[in-house]
Enzyme design. Sequence first.
Site, mmCIF file in Angstrom:
data_model
loop_
_atom_site.group_PDB
_atom_site.id
_atom_site.type_symbol
_atom_site.label_atom_id
_atom_site.label_comp_id
_atom_site.label_asym_id
_atom_site.label_seq_id
_atom_site.Cartn_x
_atom_site.Cartn_y
_atom_site.Cartn_z
ATOM 1 N N LYS A 65 8.946 18.885 9.638
ATOM 2 C CA LYS A 65 8.755 19.942 8.640
ATOM 3 C C LYS A 65 7.834 21.051 9.136
ATOM 4 O O LYS A 65 7.650 22.053 8.449
ATOM 5 C CB LYS A 65 8.201 19.340 7.347
ATOM 6 C CG LYS A 65 9.241 18.497 6.643
ATOM 7 C CD LYS A 65 8.747 17.970 5.317
ATOM 8 C CE LYS A 65 9.789 17.024 4.726
ATOM 9 N NZ LYS A 65 9.166 15.926 3.989
ATOM 10 N N PRO A 118 6.856 -4.821 -40.351
ATOM 11 C CA PRO A 118 6.356 -4.733 -41.737
ATOM 12 C C PRO A 118 4.901 -5.173 -41.825
ATOM 13 O O PRO A 118 4.149 -4.668 -42.641
ATOM 14 C CB PRO A 118 7.257 -5.702 -42.515
ATOM 15 C CG PRO A 118 8.426 -5.966 -41.629
ATOM 16 C CD PRO A 118 7.993 -5.745 -40.225
ATOM 17 N N GLY A 153 11.085 6.017 20.496
ATOM 18 C CA GLY A 153 11.079 5.560 21.885
ATOM 19 C C GLY A 153 9.668 5.374 22.393
ATOM 20 O O GLY A 153 8.838 4.744 21.754
ATOM 21 N N ASP A 167 7.425 11.873 14.094
ATOM 22 C CA ASP A 167 8.559 12.669 14.548
ATOM 23 C C ASP A 167 9.827 12.328 13.794
ATOM 24 O O ASP A 167 9.942 11.280 13.200
ATOM 25 C CB ASP A 167 8.814 12.380 16.032
ATOM 26 C CG ASP A 167 8.118 13.376 16.912
ATOM 27 O OD1 ASP A 167 7.053 13.853 16.498
ATOM 28 O OD2 ASP A 167 8.635 13.669 18.001
#
Length: 421
Positions: free
Chosen positions: A217, A45, A249, A195
């Site tokens: 990808k 208000p 690895g 990888d």
Amino acid sequence: MDFPPYPSGLRLAGRRVLVVGGGSVAQRRVPHLIAAGADVHVVSPEVTPAIEGLVGSAEVTWHRRGFEDADLDGAWYVIAVTDDVAVNDRVSALAEEQRVFCVRSDDGTQGTAWTPAVGRHGGVTVAVLGNREPRRSAALRNEIVEALREGRIAAPEHHDRTPGVVLVGGGPGDPGLMSIAGHRALMEADVVVADRLAPREVLGELPADVELVDVAKLPRGRSAQQEEINRVIVERALEGKRVVRFKGGDNFVFGRGYEEIIACRAAGVPVTVIPGLTSPVAVPAIAGIPVTHRGVTHEFTVVSGHLPPGHPESLVDYDALARMRGTVVLMMAVENSPEIAKALLAGGREPGTPVAVVCDGTMPTQRTVLATLSTLGATVASEKVQPPAIIVVGEVVRVAFPDAFPDAAPTTAGAAAVADG
Ligand code: SAH
């Protein structure tokens, strides 16, 4: 239980944020919300003159009335800062119901979010969340921001910025098994070429501006993919960037690392190597299998089983391998394991020779499947073994699992007795 808060940077640009209340607390919050680009709605208000001044001049809408349930519709974040506990209760209860995070000024424990003490310097936001001790948080924030301004502490630029390529071996999968040097190189990289088998969890720690090239990808096909990798690492390094070639690895154990070294050298790009724990040693170890054991074997041979025995391009002499007595560690061999077992048997290895297949080493799905050379093919099929797996052939498997292979093989047991004597 008093859990600590989970810190998070909210991106509020264009998003509806509801501020219920228009007093001094709201007045302190609203400018920060505006700075974040939020679509701020103040419901109250009355508001302070300062807030009133912001209405119209910025993305602040003032709803000059008491709180209504519908105010929450579409809100991403709510700040309940009225001096009426009942209103704050209502707002936070509704917010909870609608799963909108809600800050409460009157009673932090009743809210679902806390506002940190915030400062900015040199493009860095410092946010301190004290344990509901706002003065302490603010004091610490002030200290940090001041120290940054005065250069007493610095957002360090001590990174190694020399352009070039670093081959980093990531170990068998668990990020905790990476080397410290490898981790540091990764965190200092401008570009990371990763990888599928590299410990991917660590990639989540990379600064947001690091370029991540995901090899999984890139288009398939062994040589095309490798050529593309060589091209990317050389190109980025020539642009002056620090490139990490990140592998599972060790880069030189069936990792094509040296092809990358050759490509870098040909282009005059400096290249260094940080070795990694290689899976043919680390994965059996994690599964409790030693690749050597005193008196049992004086050799272990690591073999790529990606081509079946007798394949014209195979460089593995399975007859020689069969004549040797030591441990054989097979990699990339799940598919060809039945043929490989046959070749080892044909060359003279005992049918009862113990075999362990360790799948998904160091990952939550790790499991070890036991067999003998004569049952390996059938076991791999019945257990639906999938790569990645390390297959350990030899008496060391009996050492690790004596109960599964109770009868000592006659030849090696004799040798062991002599060696131990
Ligand atoms: N450069 C890697 C090997 C790459 S070849 C190294 O030094 O370990 C890929 C093969 O490694 C897989 O087919 C599998 O035989 C083995 N391998 C790698 N990580 C593995 C893991 N976490 N568990 C089981 N086998 C793994």
